[in-house]
Design an enzyme around this catalytic site. Structure first.
Site, PDB file in Angstrom:
ATOM      1  N   TYR A 148       0.864  -1.186   0.000  1.00 45.25           N
ATOM      2  CA  TYR A 148       0.000   0.000   0.000  1.00 45.25           C
ATOM      3  C   TYR A 148       0.895   1.229   0.000  1.00 45.25           C
ATOM      4  CZ  TYR A 148      -3.383   3.476   1.745  1.00 45.25           C
ATOM      5  OH  TYR A 148      -4.175   4.592   1.906  1.00 45.25           O
ATOM      6  N   ASP A 243       9.343   2.729  -0.440  1.00 37.84           N
ATOM      7  CA  ASP A 243       8.327   3.365   0.390  1.00 37.84           C
ATOM      8  C   ASP A 243       8.592   2.938   1.830  1.00 37.84           C
ATOM      9  OD1 ASP A 243       6.177   4.211   1.808  1.00 37.84           O
ATOM     10  OD2 ASP A 243       4.656   3.502   0.398  1.00 37.84           O
ATOM     11  N   LYS A 271       4.938   8.936   9.016  1.00 32.75           N
ATOM     12  CA  LYS A 271       4.759   8.351  10.348  1.00 32.75           C
ATOM     13  C   LYS A 271       5.778   8.857  11.365  1.00 32.75           C
ATOM     14  CE  LYS A 271       2.264   4.448   8.404  1.00 32.75           C
ATOM     15  NZ  LYS A 271       0.882   4.476   8.804  1.00 32.75           N
TER      16      LYS A 271
HETATM   17  N1  PLP Z   1       3.002   4.077   2.324  1.00 26.96           N
HETATM   18  C1  PLP Z   1       2.940   3.133   3.267  1.00 26.96           C
HETATM   19  C2  PLP Z   1       3.923   2.008   3.252  1.00 26.96           C
HETATM   20  C3  PLP Z   1       1.964   3.202   4.251  1.00 26.96           C
HETATM   21  O1  PLP Z   1       1.900   2.236   5.181  1.00 26.96           O
HETATM   22  C4  PLP Z   1       1.060   4.278   4.242  1.00 26.96           C
HETATM   23  C5  PLP Z   1       0.008   4.381   5.270  1.00 26.96           C
HETATM   24  O2  PLP Z   1      -0.165   3.555   6.107  1.00 26.96           O
HETATM   25  C6  PLP Z   1       1.177   5.243   3.244  1.00 26.96           C
HETATM   26  C7  PLP Z   1       2.157   5.122   2.305  1.00 26.96           C
HETATM   27  C8  PLP Z   1       0.227   6.403   3.219  1.00 26.96           C
HETATM   28  O3  PLP Z   1       0.513   7.258   4.265  1.00 26.96           O
HETATM   29  P1  PLP Z   1      -0.625   8.256   4.821  1.00 26.96           P
HETATM   30  O4  PLP Z   1      -1.673   7.412   5.434  1.00 26.96           O
HETATM   31  O5  PLP Z   1       0.135   9.133   5.794  1.00 26.96           O
HETATM   32  O6  PLP Z   1      -1.110   9.036   3.637  1.00 26.96           O
END
Ligand code: PLP
Length: 428
Positions: A148, A243, A271
């Protein structure tokens, strides 16, 4: 009885919330849809604990989906936020705090020469893909099923019927035109990935991956997989985007990339770097990042980006991690102990399961492992997970409300909490 039904105030608040907020929540996983029952509404948090609207305490194994690595309302972050607030909380103009933040990220992450702050992980990944496209002049990118990367249109794509087909939108509102530029590969399947790249030779701008996944539960890269991915990207002029929104500063101060010894071209963060405030970032090699506006032509902006209060919370958290490397040793030990508790208690009951863990991220899968990709994760017994989830919730232990998520362990979890979790698991 479903233990959550006893939580009267949360129930009442959820009913009220549904009148004003779609589904009663501001992010879908909070609604408990995959485990059933009603979500718990919280009023405050301290250390290892969350307190619900009736003031019942829960040991928190989510920690805001990762940010609260030091535990909730850690004094270092609270003091930094208080101080920043008094100086004004939004200028829409540069501040020295942004330099401090950029510097600490760059110094911790050798693959990052320049970094741009944004307001969420979603913004970071969307911007990184735009940059990769702008830099390479190519349109397509590859993501892995089960990973994700936030809710940007081009990430909400499911695999087509075969590896050689285009992706298909998995949300109304995402156009087929957008979907056709997103290709889906299988995590840990290097030959399949090579085939997909070969079938789209010269058209792929980037491959984006969670180097250790959290979003299909914790799935580890098999030996050679990320090395092969790096070599493939080098060979084909494709940018490799890690990511690390979840793994960044969580798996170690140098993030997953340092732990695994792989250097991405671009990294997305979120985060922990916000210390609980809404923050994301993307960064990488100078030569690539210089294409971002205003130094280059790839447009990206944000009214609240680099917000001083958010920078203060994030910097205080990162600086604490920098100056207290023992945090990582401690949460590693706590997480290993937690994994052992799950394994021993479920084994004693003859319940098929597997615990997958790296550092302080772990998932208890209700299926024997190893789980190497999304299809294998989907074979888990989600009903058994839901029963386990509600048992723990009813006894004051707050797990992620989905089989396909990671638990995040904080520094605040100690023997008292581990003992309570063990007792609760034993009573399952
Ligand atoms: N990338 C990863 C690996 C994530 O786990 C998340 C959210 O949990 C995101 C991107 C998206 O981040 P946000 O919820 O701060 O938009």
């Amino acid at each position: 009885m479903n233990p959550t039904s006893a939580l009267d105030t949360s129930k009442r608040l959820f009913e009220e919330a549904r009148q004003y907020i779609p589904g009663g929540v501001n992010s879908p996983v909070r609604a408990f849809r995959s485990v059933g029952g009603d979500p718990v509404f919280f009023q405050r948090a301290l250390g290892a604990y969350l307190y619900d609207a009736d003031n019942k305490a829960y040991i928190d194994l989510i920690n805001s989906w990762g940010p609260a690595i030091l535990g909730h309302t850690h004094p270092v972050a609270v003091d930094a936020v208080k101080q920043a607030l008094q100086q004004g909380f939004s200028f829409g103009a540069p501040t020295e705090r942004e330099i401090d933040m950029a510097k600490i990220i760059v110094e911790a992450t050798p693959s990052i020469d320049l970094v741009r702050m944004v307001n969420s992980g979603t913004e970071a990944t969307m911007s990184a893909i735009r940059l990769a496209r702008g830099y390479t002049g190519r349109s397509k990118f590859i993501k892995f099923a089960g990973c994700y990367h936030g809710h940007g249109d081009s990430f909400l794509i499911a695999a087509g019927s075969g590896a050689m087909t285009f992706g298909v939108p998995n949300s109304p509102g995402v156009t087929p035109g957008t979907a056709q530029d997103t290709l889906i590969a299988t995590f840990n399947d290097l030959p399949g990935l090579e085939e997909l790249v070969a079938a789209n030779q010269g058209e792929i701008a980037a491959i984006i991956i969670e180097p250790v996944t959290g979003n299909m539960g914790v799935v580890l890269p098999e030996p050679g997989f990320l090395e092969g991915l790096r070599a493939l990207c080098d060979d084909q002029g494709i940018l490799l985007i890690f990511d690390e929104v979840m793994t960044g500063f969580r798996l170690g101060y140098g993030s997953a990339q340092q732990l695994l010894g792989i250097t991405p071209d671009l990294t997305c963060l979120g985060k922990i770097i916000g210390g609980g405030m809404p923050v994301g970032a993307y960064g990488g090699r100078r030569e690539i990042m210089e294409n971002v506006s205003p130094s280059g032509p790839v447009y990206q902006a944000g009214t609240l980006s680099g917000n001083p209060v958010a920078m203060a919370a994030g910097y205080a958290t990162l600086n604490y991690l920098r100056t207290h490397p023992e945090v990582y040793t401690r949460i590693e030990a706590t997480s290993a102990a937690l994994a052992d508790i799950f394994t021993s208690e479920l084994t004693a009951k003859g319940i098929p399961h597997g615990v997958q863990r790296m550092g302080s991220m772990l998932t208890l899968f209700f299926k024997e492992g190893p789980i190497r990709n999304y299809d294998e994760a989907l074979e888990c017994d989600t009903e058994a997970f839901a029963r386990f989830f509600h048992h723990l919730l009813g006894h004051g232990v707050y797990l992620p409300p989905s089989q396909f998520e990671a638990m995040f362990v904080s520094l605040a979890v100690g023997d008292t909490e581990l003992n309570k979790i063990q007792e609760t698991c034993r009573a399952f």
